[in-house]
Structures are given as structure tokens and as C-alpha cells.
Scaffold this motif. Structure first.
Motif, PDB file in Angstrom:
ATOM      1  N   VAL A 276       0.871  -1.184   0.000  1.00  0.00           N
ATOM      2  CA  VAL A 276       0.000   0.000   0.000  1.00  0.00           C
ATOM      3  C   VAL A 276       0.908   1.234   0.000  1.00  0.00           C
ATOM      4  O   VAL A 276       2.109   1.116   0.226  1.00  0.00           O
ATOM      5  CB  VAL A 276      -0.912   0.065   1.258  1.00  0.00           C
ATOM      6  N   SER A 277       0.315   2.408  -0.248  1.00  0.00           N
ATOM      7  CA  SER A 277       1.147   3.596  -0.101  1.00  0.00           C
ATOM      8  C   SER A 277       0.456   4.648   0.754  1.00  0.00           C
ATOM      9  O   SER A 277      -0.775   4.708   0.827  1.00  0.00           O
ATOM     10  CB  SER A 277       1.564   4.151  -1.460  1.00  0.00           C
ATOM     11  N   PHE A 278       1.282   5.403   1.431  1.00  0.00           N
ATOM     12  CA  PHE A 278       0.789   6.416   2.375  1.00  0.00           C
ATOM     13  C   PHE A 278       1.093   7.804   1.837  1.00  0.00           C
ATOM     14  O   PHE A 278       2.103   8.023   1.173  1.00  0.00           O
ATOM     15  CB  PHE A 278       1.475   6.219   3.734  1.00  0.00           C
ATOM     16  N   ARG A 279       0.198   8.728   2.179  1.00  0.00           N
ATOM     17  CA  ARG A 279       0.363  10.093   1.693  1.00  0.00           C
ATOM     18  C   ARG A 279       1.176  10.895   2.707  1.00  0.00           C
ATOM     19  O   ARG A 279       0.801  10.978   3.868  1.00  0.00           O
ATOM     20  CB  ARG A 279      -1.015  10.722   1.555  1.00  0.00           C
ATOM     21  N   ASP A 280       2.260  11.458   2.231  1.00  0.00           N
ATOM     22  CA  ASP A 280       3.072  12.282   3.122  1.00  0.00           C
ATOM     23  C   ASP A 280       2.565  13.716   3.136  1.00  0.00           C
ATOM     24  O   ASP A 280       1.802  14.116   2.268  1.00  0.00           O
ATOM     25  CB  ASP A 280       4.532  12.243   2.674  1.00  0.00           C
ATOM     26  N   ALA A 281       3.034  14.458   4.137  1.00  0.00           N
ATOM     27  CA  ALA A 281       2.576  15.837   4.282  1.00  0.00           C
ATOM     28  C   ALA A 281       2.760  16.626   2.989  1.00  0.00           C
ATOM     29  O   ALA A 281       1.898  17.411   2.606  1.00  0.00           O
ATOM     30  CB  ALA A 281       3.326  16.509   5.432  1.00  0.00           C
ATOM     31  N   GLY A 282       3.875  16.383   2.302  1.00  0.00           N
ATOM     32  CA  GLY A 282       4.156  17.103   1.059  1.00  0.00           C
ATOM     33  C   GLY A 282       3.262  16.665  -0.104  1.00  0.00           C
ATOM     34  O   GLY A 282       3.346  17.238  -1.185  1.00  0.00           O
ATOM     35  N   GLY A 283       2.447  15.639   0.096  1.00  0.00           N
ATOM     36  CA  GLY A 283       1.553  15.185  -0.979  1.00  0.00           C
ATOM     37  C   GLY A 283       2.130  14.049  -1.802  1.00  0.00           C
ATOM     38  O   GLY A 283       1.478  13.549  -2.711  1.00  0.00           O
ATOM     39  N   SER A 284       3.348  13.631  -1.501  1.00  0.00           N
ATOM     40  CA  SER A 284       3.916  12.521  -2.272  1.00  0.00           C
ATOM     41  C   SER A 284       3.548  11.190  -1.617  1.00  0.00           C
ATOM     42  O   SER A 284       3.144  11.146  -0.452  1.00  0.00           O
ATOM     43  CB  SER A 284       5.432  12.672  -2.352  1.00  0.00           C
ATOM     44  N   TRP A 285       3.687  10.096  -2.382  1.00  0.00           N
ATOM     45  CA  TRP A 285       3.312   8.778  -1.876  1.00  0.00           C
ATOM     46  C   TRP A 285       4.531   8.006  -1.399  1.00  0.00           C
ATOM     47  O   TRP A 285       5.563   7.999  -2.043  1.00  0.00           O
ATOM     48  CB  TRP A 285       2.585   7.977  -2.958  1.00  0.00           C
ATOM     49  N   ARG A 286       4.382   7.366  -0.263  1.00  0.00           N
ATOM     50  CA  ARG A 286       5.468   6.542   0.254  1.00  0.00           C
ATOM     51  C   ARG A 286       4.978   5.092   0.351  1.00  0.00           C
ATOM     52  O   ARG A 286       3.886   4.848   0.867  1.00  0.00           O
ATOM     53  CB  ARG A 286       5.885   7.037   1.643  1.00  0.00           C
ATOM     54  N   SER A 287       5.773   4.138  -0.157  1.00  0.00           N
ATOM     55  CA  SER A 287       5.253   2.771  -0.164  1.00  0.00           C
ATOM     56  C   SER A 287       5.469   2.066   1.171  1.00  0.00           C
ATOM     57  O   SER A 287       6.426   2.340   1.906  1.00  0.00           O
ATOM     58  CB  SER A 287       5.840   1.979  -1.323  1.00  0.00           C
ATOM     59  N   GLY A 288       4.537   1.186   1.481  1.00  0.00           N
ATOM     60  CA  GLY A 288       4.597   0.419   2.720  1.00  0.00           C
ATOM     61  C   GLY A 288       3.762  -0.835   2.525  1.00  0.00           C
ATOM     62  O   GLY A 288       3.483  -1.224   1.385  1.00  0.00           O
ATOM     63  N   SER A 289       3.353  -1.458   3.626  1.00  0.00           N
ATOM     64  CA  SER A 289       2.510  -2.645   3.466  1.00  0.00           C
ATOM     65  C   SER A 289       1.442  -2.696   4.548  1.00  0.00           C
ATOM     66  O   SER A 289       1.550  -2.038   5.593  1.00  0.00           O
ATOM     67  CB  SER A 289       3.370  -3.908   3.508  1.00  0.00           C
ATOM     68  N   HIS A 290       0.410  -3.478   4.289  1.00  0.00           N
ATOM     69  CA  HIS A 290      -0.684  -3.618   5.245  1.00  0.00           C
ATOM     70  C   HIS A 290      -1.196  -5.061   5.189  1.00  0.00           C
ATOM     71  O   HIS A 290      -1.262  -5.656   4.121  1.00  0.00           O
ATOM     72  CB  HIS A 290      -1.817  -2.646   4.891  1.00  0.00           C
ATOM     73  N   THR A 291      -1.528  -5.587   6.363  1.00  0.00           N
ATOM     74  CA  THR A 291      -1.993  -6.975   6.435  1.00  0.00           C
ATOM     75  C   THR A 291      -3.431  -6.988   6.933  1.00  0.00           C
ATOM     76  O   THR A 291      -3.690  -6.567   8.055  1.00  0.00           O
ATOM     77  CB  THR A 291      -1.130  -7.747   7.459  1.00  0.00           C
ATOM     78  N   ALA A 292      -4.344  -7.431   6.115  1.00  0.00           N
ATOM     79  CA  ALA A 292      -5.741  -7.434   6.559  1.00  0.00           C
ATOM     80  C   ALA A 292      -6.543  -8.579   5.977  1.00  0.00           C
ATOM     81  O   ALA A 292      -7.368  -9.181   6.654  1.00  0.00           O
ATOM     82  CB  ALA A 292      -6.411  -6.121   6.159  1.00  0.00           C
ATOM     83  N   ARG A 293      -6.281  -8.919   4.718  1.00  0.00           N
ATOM     84  CA  ARG A 293      -7.192  -9.852   4.058  1.00  0.00           C
ATOM     85  C   ARG A 293      -6.706 -11.284   4.173  1.00  0.00           C
ATOM     86  O   ARG A 293      -5.526 -11.566   4.006  1.00  0.00           O
ATOM     87  CB  ARG A 293      -7.349  -9.439   2.602  1.00  0.00           C
TER      88      ARG A 293
END
Ligand code: OOG
Ligand code: NI
Length: 466
Positions: A276-293
Motif C-alpha cells: 500500500v502507499s501512504f500520503r506524506d505531508a508534502g503530498g507525495s506517496w510513500r510505499s509500505g505494506s498492510h496486512t488485513a485480508r
């Protein structure tokens, strides 16, 4: 527009369930693999057990097995929950039961939206276990307020979905074209979004408070987190999962394997780590991961009466006190032995279960019973004489201890956390905007109605039906 132009809510539910299944299969390929395995095992079971096949055929339940599944979602606000109730109502799904999971270290309380009544269940029994996050159980006040703020701004339903719900409520139904659009629009709410609505930093803080809080708050909507097909032999599927490249959790939740299945047995495969990716304060996307499904399968048995349920709860407790199942599977066989030992005290014969008042059954006249003009004997004698048959009523609901086990295994088994036990059905019903149906009353009603039908046709002594 007349009533007769409307599509039935049952048919909208069937279409929605099929659409959801297709979407999830595309999104999570392991679900497709599991579906195929379950279908194969079910065919084998039916081929090897003609008595079960006959029972399912007589009770009109054979068709529904391959169509059957439940899903689960987690919501963030009372507003989302009450709107979800209206959405599901269009599909003939209503809130049944209250589940408090705070006792098990999961900060939610839940209900199951499902069709009510024998006929509707037979057409399509699709259910959705629906949890509402309890922000009131988050200790950190700053974080709690931040989370509430994010949730208050998101919109989980499309405008089209909301408009069609209102239209359905106003008209008392939807025509074919609207029903098709409704399914399409509502499906959007359950989609996976790989772009978070919070920053990586906030995700981290939410995640530290509880993984589940991060799951609910960080995304645009309540992605469906699993879809569960029903199997006729869960031990077979559990055993064959690794061969299909799927690693199941250590134990099957619920009662042990038995000749006469009771309530519900469930197992799941671990949640996937997804990009997944997260939105940084500057508006850019930072990649990461999420476990749910994740994926889950279940085997359903007979619905128990309050007396039967109390016995089940006591025996399960006894077993778990003797041996607490370890998440890594190191004591699985010990746990299974303790469970089997404890459940020796639960009769494993349909007639004994019935005579002890432990389970719910439907009664019907056999062909011979139908031929008789009048049956001059009481119910038990009519059963003995082969004039009346009885069939177990399937348990259509969930089990809090099993649900907690499923949650835990997917949240990471290290995530066990203490919350003050605080069941609050009244609060939940206020948030829902309706009361939940009591499952026991519902099953008792189905049993009663079947007895009344027998009575009308056969006219046998009423006293027996008490
Ligand atoms: C729901 C877990 C409960 C079940 O089958 O008991 C559940 C969730 O993880 O959101 O689906
Ligand atoms: Ni489930």
C-alpha cells in the motif's frame, strides 16, 4: 411502477453475493484456490455419504451449499453502521445477534447481517459479519480524536448507492435496471484501496494502538477482509490446504469433529502482507505494506438451544483450561485430544440431541405420514412409527470465541491486548439505529412453525409438540 416490476430482495442478495465473490477472487487469488478445493471436497463427501445427500435434498438445502459464503467488514462510525443497515436491508439482510469482542482483546462489537426465515435462507444465505470499531476503548486521547477526525471525513458509499437505497426505501423495492446498478454501486464500498488516507506516521501510531484500528481508520472504505465458503468436511480441507500452497492456522476453531456436527467449525489462512502507499505531508506517496485480508472456511452444524449452547460453552471452556492452543501449532494434537475428551459429555446422536432439548429441528410428515388422514398419536409415537421425520436446523450465526481466534490469528498472534470487558448492546443498537434479532427466538420460531405445519396436516396430539 408497480410492485410486480420489482426484483425480490432475495435475488438482489444472490446477485450481490456472486458479484462480491467474483471481485474477491480477482483481488485475492488464494480465495479462488480455496473455493475449488472446498467444491472438490464437498463433492467427495456427498458421493461417499448418501444419507447426508438425502437429508440435504429433503430439506431443500443441497443447492445452497455451493453458493454459500459469508464475508466480514469493519466499520468506523455509527453513521457508517446505520447506513450499512439500510443498504443490507435492500438485499433482505437484517442484523441478527450481538457479539462483544472486547473481552477477547479486539476493540470492536459486531452483528451479522443475514436473511431471516427458512425460505429466504434457502434461496441464498449470504451473511456479512459486521464490526464497529470502539474508539472509546483507545486510551490515548490525542490519537482517539485524530482517528475520529479522519473517520468523520471519509465517505464509504458512492452517491449512486445512497440514491438507490433511498429510492428502494421510498418505492418499497427496485426494478431490474436499478437493482443491477445498486449491486455495482454498493460493491465499490467493499473494494480494496491500496492508497491510504493517512500518512505513514499516523498509520504507525494507529497500528501501535491496535492493528485493527489501523485497518479501519487508514483506508477509504471497509474492504471485505475475507469471504468464507461452507464445506461439508473441514478437517479434509484443513489437511489438504498445504498441498494447494495455502498455510492454515494451527487449529480448527469451535467444537471437535463429530458424527453430528454442532454450531460452527472454522479455520483460516493467514492474512496477506499487501503493498500500500501512504500520503506524506508534502503530498507525495510513500510505499509500505498492510496486512488485513485472509481466507477462511467453515463447516456448519445444528443450531443449539440456550441449554445446548450453555453446555457447549462449558465444555469448550473446560477443554481450553486443560490446554490453551498455541498459535505456532506446537500443542495442536494435545488441544484436539482435550477438546474431544471434554465433548464426550455432548450427545452425538440426532435423536438424543433432540430429546435432551439441546438443538433445534424442523419436523415434517414423511410420505407415509402424508398418506394418513389423521394421525392419532403423539409426536414421539409418530416419529417412532415413521410418520414424522426431524432434521437439524443449520446454525446460521457466529461464535464469539471462534471469531476472536480468527481475528487474533490474522492480527498477528503477538497482538493480544487486554481491554476492559464492556459489552454494550444498547450502545451498539443506538449506533445501528435498530435492535438486533435474538438468534434463539428466531430458531425457536422456525421449529415451532414446522411443528404447526405437521399438526395442521396430521392433526396428531398437540401436547407432544410442547
Ligand atoms: C471478523 C472475524 C469474525 C467469523 O467468521 O467468525 C468472522 C473480522 O475479522 O473482521 O468473520
Ligand atoms: Ni468469518
Amino acid at each position: 411502477m408497480t410492485q410486480s416490476d420489482f426484483i425480490t430482495s432475495d435475488s438482489i442478495r444472490s446477485d450481490f453475493s456472486a458479484a462480491m465473490s467474483a471481485m474477491y477472487r480477482d483481488e485475492v487469488p488464494a480465495y479462488g484456490t480455496l473455493m475449488r478445493l472446498v467444491a472438490r471436497v464437498n463433492e467427495e463427501v456427498l458421493a461417499a455419504d448418501p444419507e447426508m445427500r438425502e437429508r440435504l435434498a429433503v430439506t431443500d438445502s443441497l443447492e445452497r451449499i455451493s453458493e454459500e459464503r459469508h464475508g466480514a467488514i469493519r466499520l468506523g462510525t455509527a453513521q457508517e453502521l446505520s447506513t450499512m443497515r439500510r443498504v443490507f436491508a435492500v438485499m433482505g439482510m437484517h442484523p441478527v445477534g450481538y457479539y462483544d469482542l472486547s473481552t477477547a482483546g479486539v476493540p470492536v462489537h459486531s452483528t451479522a447481517f443475514r436473511p431471516v426465515g427458512d425460505a429466504r435462507l434457502k434461496i441464498n444465505p449470504f451473511r456479512v459479519f459486521t464490526s464497529l470499531l470502539r474508539l472509546d476503548l483507545i486510551k490515548d486521547e490525542v490519537l482517539r480524536n485524530e482517528a475520529a477526525d479522519v473517520l468523520s471525513k471519509r465517505k464509504i458509499f458512492t452517491d449512486g448507492a445512497l440514491a438507490l437505497v433511498e429510492k428502494a426505501e421510498r418505492q418499497g423495492g427496485l426494478d431490474r435496471q436499478d437493482a443491477e446498478r445498486f449491486v455495482e454501486e454498493v460493491l465499490q464500498t467493499f473494494r480494496w484501496h491500496d492508497k491510504a488516507i493517512v500518512s505513514a506516521d499516523m498509520y504507525e501510531r494507529l497500528h501501535n494502538a491496535h492493528r485493527l484500528i489501523a485497518d479501519v481508520v487508514s483506508f477509504k472504505g471497509p474492504h471485505i477482509n475475507h469471504l468464507t465458503p461452507r464445506t461439508l468436511d473441514i478437517d479434509q480441507v484443513q489437511e489438504r490446504m498445504p498441498g494447494e500452497g495455502i498455510a492454515p492456522k494451527a487449529i480448527v476453531e469451535g467444537p471437535p469433529a463429530r458424527r453430528c456436527p454442532i454450531l460452527l467449525r472454522q479455520t483460516s489462512f493467514k492474512a496477506l502482507e499487501e503493498a500500500v502507499s501512504f500520503r506524506d505531508a508534502g503530498g507525495s506517496w510513500r510505499s509500505g505494506s498492510h496486512t488485513a485480508r485472509f481466507g477462511e472456511i467453515e463447516q456448519r452444524g445444528i443450531a443449539l438451544t440456550p441449554k445446548g449452547r450453555a453446555l457447549y460453552d462449558r465444555l469448550l471452556n473446560e477443554a481450553r483450561q486443560r490446554c490453551r492452543p498455541a498459535a505456532d501449532g506446537s500443542n495442536t494434537s494435545e488441544y484436539e485430544a482435550a477438546l474431544a475428551e471434554a465433548f464426550r459429555a455432548f450427545p452425538d446422536d440426532w435423536n438424543a440431541i433432540r430429546r435432551h432439548g439441546l438443538g433445534y429441528f424442523t419436523y415434517s410428515l414423511t410420505a407415509e405420514g402424508q398418506r394418513r388422514k389423521r394421525i392419532d398419536m403423539d409426536l414421539e409415537a409418530a416419529i417412532d412409527a415413521g410418520l414424522v421425520r426431524f432434521d437439524p436446523i443449520v446454525y446460521e450465526d457466529f461464535l464469539p470465541v471462534s471469531a476472536a481466534g480468527i481475528f487474533q490469528s490474522n492480527l498477528g498472534d503477538d497482538a493480544t491486548q487486554e481491554f476492559v470487558a464492556s459489552p454494550n448492546q444498547k450502545m451498539f443498537e443506538r449506533e445501528l439505529g435498530a435492535t438486533v434479532l435474538d438468534e434463539f427466538t428466531h430458531y425457536a420460531g422456525i421449529m415451532r412453525a414446522s411443528l404447526d405445519r405437521c399438526l395442521r396436516h396430521g392433526g396428531f396430539a398437540a401436547a407432544a409438540a410442547e
